[in-house]
Design an enzyme around this catalytic site. Structure first.
Site, PDB file in Angstrom:
ATOM      1  N   THR A  57       0.840  -1.199   0.000  1.00 11.42           N
ATOM      2  CA  THR A  57       0.000   0.000   0.000  1.00 11.42           C
ATOM      3  C   THR A  57       0.870   1.242   0.000  1.00 11.42           C
ATOM      4  O   THR A  57       2.072   1.191   0.288  1.00 11.42           O
ATOM      5  CB  THR A  57      -0.901   0.062   1.236  1.00 11.42           C
ATOM      6  OG1 THR A  57      -0.091   0.359   2.396  1.00 11.42           O
ATOM      7  CG2 THR A  57      -1.670  -1.214   1.434  1.00 11.42           C
ATOM      8  N   ASP A  58       0.256   2.365  -0.292  1.00 10.17           N
ATOM      9  CA  ASP A  58       0.908   3.639  -0.019  1.00 10.17           C
ATOM     10  C   ASP A  58       0.773   3.932   1.477  1.00 10.17           C
ATOM     11  O   ASP A  58       0.130   3.186   2.223  1.00 10.17           O
ATOM     12  CB  ASP A  58       0.285   4.744  -0.874  1.00 10.17           C
ATOM     13  CG  ASP A  58       1.259   5.892  -1.142  1.00 10.17           C
ATOM     14  OD1 ASP A  58       2.220   6.061  -0.363  1.00 10.17           O
ATOM     15  OD2 ASP A  58       1.059   6.613  -2.132  1.00 10.17           O
ATOM     16  N   TYR A  59       1.359   5.017   1.883  1.00 12.84           N
ATOM     17  CA  TYR A  59       1.502   5.382   3.296  1.00 12.84           C
ATOM     18  C   TYR A  59       0.137   5.471   3.997  1.00 12.84           C
ATOM     19  O   TYR A  59      -0.649   6.362   3.719  1.00 12.84           O
ATOM     20  CB  TYR A  59       2.218   6.724   3.353  1.00 12.84           C
ATOM     21  CG  TYR A  59       2.917   7.078   4.632  1.00 12.84           C
ATOM     22  CD1 TYR A  59       4.301   6.987   4.745  1.00 12.84           C
ATOM     23  CD2 TYR A  59       2.204   7.542   5.724  1.00 12.84           C
ATOM     24  CE1 TYR A  59       4.952   7.349   5.907  1.00 12.84           C
ATOM     25  CE2 TYR A  59       2.857   7.902   6.892  1.00 12.84           C
ATOM     26  CZ  TYR A  59       4.224   7.803   6.985  1.00 12.84           C
ATOM     27  OH  TYR A  59       4.867   8.172   8.139  1.00 12.84           O
ATOM     28  N   THR A  60      -0.132   4.544   4.912  1.00 11.97           N
ATOM     29  CA  THR A  60      -1.366   4.456   5.711  1.00 11.97           C
ATOM     30  C   THR A  60      -2.628   4.351   4.846  1.00 11.97           C
ATOM     31  O   THR A  60      -3.724   4.693   5.300  1.00 11.97           O
ATOM     32  CB  THR A  60      -1.524   5.634   6.711  1.00 11.97           C
ATOM     33  OG1 THR A  60      -1.691   6.861   5.988  1.00 11.97           O
ATOM     34  CG2 THR A  60      -0.335   5.735   7.635  1.00 11.97           C
TER      35      THR A  60
END
Length: 767
Positions: A291-294
């Site tokens: 995933t991307d950040y969070t």
């Protein structure tokens, strides 16, 4: 199963040694099959918590790109709860952290170390939209190759690049991080970047795993506002946005990153159609998805569930690794106990991550990428900086030139503007590992270039923007703008005093580095008003003015085009920006960059792009306005600068377009040829561009599409014939059933120096 039971009867350390290094006699087993076999041998030894731990990717704490942070990382590594770390820098630090995993965790599984190596590591190249303006895939690949060598020497073995998001909206800040508006050009760049990073053998210690991002459609948010909703038809996805992602997959990219936006009402990180049906089943991707950040946690605000629910949806969609949010770490065990997910889904994700570590050679030598001695010799070297300077000069786009450039190394040159003496901002956005303090400013570059033969007089003349609060929002990540709090009138007068005795004025204007990039969307894409006031004052002197434009996006420069005699767009050129700009200003390098994104006349035209479709009421060619046609009352439909546009210090003359035939059948090849003459007095490079239009289709087709290009060097007075071979493969598109087909009929073949100025011929192509 018998082999696994044998493993369980001996000590874990010996079992792992066998699992890591044992080569089973399974006939002609491929390397991928071997890695899968070994990964499964390790999975058989892992507890559920350890499997889930491999799916966890916290930030190191050295750098963060969002609001979340992770604590007690060392303890989690010891517990087997971390699969990798990102944005930790230096071989020494990485060795220390890897040592915790290898000596203090139960299973001693090596970690993967990632970083945002976006346009170089410590040696910085132009920002990606600048790199895309080179139109030379050998140089694009070379920039990624050098980045990989430097990053891998310093312990990094995974980069979150290339970003292949197509964008037609310059309000979106991350347009700076992509390759522009065209899927064909974006696909060629994606392939070159993946090859540069990964080479031919990921196990070599000077290659790193690439990660194509952001899957999918991240570059098309409503209103150009970052993270915003994306909504489009599947036929548009396939024909206009998917190609660069797929090209990276076809090139063997090792990992894929999810996007923040929703697609068809489902956030990408929970979108099984995207992550499994398209990415894995249709395209055959066999790497792992991060995933991307969070991004998993943020799906709570999207409104599709609490942390347990969105984590469950993400795993089931096909996501393997959770960046920073720790939703997998916290909730997957409970979801398994409640029967909402299966252990096989966890095993599949874990397996893909372990296989990636095998491919990187980490099981053979966990410290292979963390060599302090190698880092001293291979990072930020003189040779790498030399190449960066050469590549930067190739990325600049000459937008206008009233015979002022190149300037001579004599007399007095007034260097004016807020970006003239600011080395930190030369790096541009997404340059987390760069040595900003060692970049070359334009002031330094010009002074070195003239070597005392000319007098360089500098004045700031204006702040980047008049609004101090706005300027504070774009002065982050170690790139100060050095605001001068004196009145604007005082700064302008100081600039006029500096220009009083000048023979030429070089005005270094535009955006600061962080006015584009993540979370840097802008509703106004004109030159800041206070900078335009400075420019007006400089023009009133009557002296020749060269505007050196720093930008990470297409800007609306209608006033500047009408009033400024010469405009050189230099994007943000990286470590060697000042020297590279000087090379072009003084004519040591002839500019050859071409725009990879359309420049609008004003923001009201956005989105604007060359490969649009016709309406049922198109405006007749050559007209400005006609009632009851698709146009504006107050501005023409034309762009300010079209896709593919860029001038040179010399002139290129295109001959007539010749086709090998006007009627073809089946799988025949059409040869399209044109003569190109350098009719000027300088040697120069021209990008010859091939466009095709499908005049009649079962679904509506664009007015033209880029299908090929050649960057050609011609000496002054030289003529060359440039040819393109066209086959039915070049005519294919996705129809309403999403079948990739070509349809017989009439086609326009176009060749020229940009998407607007082309020579045209027709061909009738039958089945």
């Amino acid at each position: 199963m018998k082999r696994i039971l044998q493993f369980l009867l001996i000590p874990v350390s010996l079992t792992l040694l066998l699992a890591w290094n044992w080569n089973p006699s399974k006939g002609n087993m491929t390397l991928d099959q071997l890695y899968t076999y070994k990964a499964d041998s390790i999975i058989a030894l892992m507890t559920l918590d350890e499997k889930i731990g491999q799916l966890n990717l916290p930030a190191s704490g050295d750098f963060t790109t969002g609001l979340a942070s992770s604590s007690n990382i060392a303890e989690k590594i010891k517990a087997g709860s971390v699969g990798g770390l990102f944005n930790i820098k230096t071989a020494e630090k990485i060795r220390v952290v890897q040592k915790i995993a290898m000596e203090e965790s139960r299973l001693k599984i090596p970690m993967i170390f990632g970083m945002d190596v976006i346009h170089g590591y410590e040696t910085l190249f132009p920002i990606p939209i600048g790199i895309s303006s080179i139109w030379d895939m050998e140089l694009v690949e070379k920039s990624a190759r050098i980045a990989a060598i430097e990053a891998s020497a310093d312990g990094i073995n995974w980069t979150f690049s290339p970003m292949t998001d197509i964008s037609r909206d310059p309000r979106w800040g991350r347009v700076s991080e992509g390759s522009g508006e065209d899927p064909y050009l974006g696909a060629q760049i994606a392939k070159a970047m993946v090859k540069g990073y990964q080479g031919d053998d990921l196990s070599l210690n000077n290659t790193i795993m690439a990660c194509v991002k952001h899957f999918a459609l991240y570059g098309a948010p409503e209103g150009g506002r970052d993270y915003n909703t994306v909504d489009m038809s599947r036929i548009r996805m396939y024909n206009e946005y998917f190609l660069p992602y797929q090209a990276a997959v076809d090139a063997g990219v090792g990992s894929v990153m999810t996007s923040f936006n929703e697609v068809e009402g489902i956030p990408a990180s929970a979108n099984r159609w995207l992550m499994t049906d398209v990415l894995r089943n249709q395209w055959g991707f066999d790497g792992f998805v991060v995933t991307d950040y969070t991004a998993i946690n943020e799906m709570i605000d999207h409104g599709i569930g609490d942390l347990q629910k969105v984590s469950e949806l993400s795993l089931k969609a096909g996501v393997d690794m959770d960046m920073v949010g720790e939703g997998f770490l916290i909730t997957l065990k409970k979801s398994l106990e409640e029967g909402k997910i299966t252990e096989k889904q966890i095993d599949d994700a874990c397996r893909r991550i372990l296989i990636a570590k095998y491919k990187l050679g980490l099981f053979d030598d966990p410290y292979r990428y963390a060599d302090p001695e190698r880092a001293k010799k291979e990072v930020f070297t003189a040779q790498n900086r030399k190449v960066a300077r050469e590549i930067a000069a190739q990325s600049f786009v000459l937008l206008k030139n009233n015979n002022i450039l190149p300037i001579q190394k004599k007399g007095t040159i007034a260097l004016i503007g807020p970006l003239a003496d600011n080395k930190e901002n030369m790096a541009g956005t997404w340059s987390v590992a760069g040595r900003f303090e060692e970049a070359i400013s334009l002031t330094e570059g010009l002074k070195k270039a003239v070597g005392g033969k000319a007098n360089i007089i500098y004045a700031k003349g204006a702040n980047v923007v008049a609004d101090s609060l706005l300027e504070s929002r774009v002065s982050i990540f170690g790139k100060p703008t050095y605001r001068d709090n004196r009145p604007a009138e005082v700064l302008i007068q100081e600039a006029l005093d500096a220009a009083k005795d000048a023979d030429v004025i070089v005005a270094a204007l535009g955006e600061s580095a962080e006015m584009t990039g993540e979370a840097s969307s802008m509703s106004n894409i004109e030159l800041p008003e206070n900078q335009r006031d400075l420019l007006k004052a400089l023009l009133k002197t009557g002296k020749p003015v060269v505007m050196v434009l720093f930008t990470g996006r297409p800007l609306a420069l209608t006033w500047e085009e009408e009033n400024v005699p010469t405009i050189l767009n230099v994007w943000f050129a990286g470590s060697e920006a000042g020297d590279a700009i000087a090379d072009v200003l003084f004519g040591d390098v002839n500019p050859s960059g071409k725009l990879s994104a359309t420049f609008p006349q004003n923001v009201g035209q956005v989105p604007i792009y060359y490969n649009h479709k016709n309406t049922g009421r198109p405006l007749p060619e050559g007209q400005w306005f006609q009632k009851f046609r698709s146009n504006y009352l107050d501005v023409s439909n034309d762009p300010l600068y079209p896709f593919g546009f860029g001038l040179s210090y010399t002139n290129f003359k295109y001959g007539e377009l010749k086709l090998s035939g006007n009627s073809l059948k089946g799988n025949q090849t059409l040869k399209a040829s044109i003569t190109l003459t350098n009719s000027g007095k300088y040697d120069g490079k021209e990008v010859v561009q091939l466009y095709i239009r499908d005049l009649v289709g079962s679904v509506t087709r664009p007015v033209k599409e880029l299908k090929g290009f050649r960057k050609v060097l011609l000496k002054a007075g030289e003529t060359k014939t440039i040819s393109f071979d066209i086959t039915p493969e070049d005519l294919k598109f996705y129809n309403s059933d999403l079948d990739f087909v070509w349809e017989p009929g009439e086609f326009e073949i176009m060749i020229g120096g940009n998407s607007r100025d082309v020579k045209v011929s027709k061909v009738d192509w039958k089945e």
